[in-house]
Motif scaffolding. Structure first.
Motif, mmCIF file in Angstrom:
data_model
loop_
_atom_site.group_PDB
_atom_site.id
_atom_site.type_symbol
_atom_site.label_atom_id
_atom_site.label_comp_id
_atom_site.label_asym_id
_atom_site.label_seq_id
_atom_site.Cartn_x
_atom_site.Cartn_y
_atom_site.Cartn_z
ATOM 1 N N LEU A 181 0.835 -1.197 0.000
ATOM 2 C CA LEU A 181 0.000 0.000 0.000
ATOM 3 C C LEU A 181 0.872 1.251 0.000
ATOM 4 N N ASN A 182 1.931 1.232 0.778
ATOM 5 C CA ASN A 182 2.836 2.374 0.832
ATOM 6 C C ASN A 182 3.430 2.660 -0.544
ATOM 7 N N GLU A 183 3.821 1.608 -1.264
ATOM 8 C CA GLU A 183 4.378 1.771 -2.606
ATOM 9 C C GLU A 183 3.329 2.315 -3.573
ATOM 10 N N GLN A 184 2.102 1.809 -3.446
ATOM 11 C CA GLN A 184 1.032 2.274 -4.335
ATOM 12 C C GLN A 184 0.741 3.758 -4.111
ATOM 13 N N VAL A 185 0.686 4.159 -2.838
ATOM 14 C CA VAL A 185 0.398 5.553 -2.521
ATOM 15 C C VAL A 185 1.530 6.454 -3.015
ATOM 16 N N GLN A 186 2.773 6.026 -2.785
ATOM 17 C CA GLN A 186 3.910 6.828 -3.232
ATOM 18 C C GLN A 186 3.930 6.942 -4.755
ATOM 19 N N ASP A 187 3.630 5.840 -5.442
ATOM 20 C CA ASP A 187 3.593 5.856 -6.903
ATOM 21 C C ASP A 187 2.518 6.821 -7.406
ATOM 22 N N GLN A 188 1.369 6.804 -6.745
ATOM 23 C CA GLN A 188 0.280 7.688 -7.158
ATOM 24 C C GLN A 188 0.634 9.150 -6.898
#
Length: 218
Positions: free
Chosen positions: A161-168
């Motif tokens: 989730l952290n990676e997804q949020v950072q990517d977004q």
């Protein structure tokens, strides 16, 4: 009187709390005062000496039960301390007093389980917020540190989730840059922006120059 002393001795095995110990000592002290300078005084004093370790025992159990337990290492330490306490006192205190170890161990385990459940609940909440397109900045701020009691599966989900949020967030920033760039009509201004971006890229990708040590003055 001998029956009273026998009852006092038997009462040692019934003590299961600090309050019960204090009540026992009050009874023992009264008997000791009533039978001073009699053959029974020494027996009563010996019972008082046998009861004394209970005070330290109850204090230690209470201390361990009240530990903050902020991470799994502290939980493991609390469990080990309880085991050590049980080993040290199992031949000194009665069965009812030893039952406090079982109760304290359950308290520690319950708190550990509760913290794990709270961590999973927070993760589920943040995942739902991300799917609902809530504030990415707010979600990211809550994802900065992994809760210490999160399960292995939860840790994997948390990091994903952290990676997804950072990517977004990165994508949104790139989109904003593109939007502002397209608003620049003047070609020269656009070239200035391109050159600026190129300089920034060079600054962030080129290795640092090696440090040169100055020769000491002669």
């Amino acid at each position: 009187l001998e029956r009273q002393i026998t009852n006092l001795q038997a009462g040692l095995g019934e003590i299961d709390s600090q309050d019960a110990l204090d009540a026992w000592h009050r009874s023992a002290d009264k008997m000791e005062r009533d039978y001073q300078e009699t053959p029974y005084q020494a027996q009563i004093e010996q019972l008082g000496i046998r009861a004394e370790p209970l005070r330290t025992y109850f204090a230690e159990v209470g201390r361990i039960q009240n530990l903050r337990l902020t991470n799994p290492q502290e939980v493991a330490s609390a469990k080990q301390q309880l085991s050590d306490l049980e080993l040290r006192y199992h031949e000194i205190v009665g069965a009812k007093a030893l039952a406090m170890i079982i109760e304290a161990r359950k308290t520690v385990q319950d708190r550990e389980y509760k913290r794990g459940q709270d961590a999973m609940a927070l993760l589920t909440q943040l995942e739902a917020a991300y799917r609902a397109r809530a504030s990415l900045v707010e979600i990211k701020s809550k994802l900065e540190s992994v809760p210490p009691f999160l399960s292995d599966e939860g840790v994997v989900r948390w990091r994903k989730l952290n990676e997804q949020v950072q990517d977004q967030l990165d994508r949104n920033q790139v989109a904003q840059i593109e939007l502002y760039f397209r608003k620049i009509v003047d070609v020269e201004r656009r070239m200035e922006c391109i050159n600026l971006m190129q300089r920034i890229m060079n600054e962030t990708t080129q290795p640092l120059a090696p440090r040169v040590e100055r020769e000491p003055n002669a």
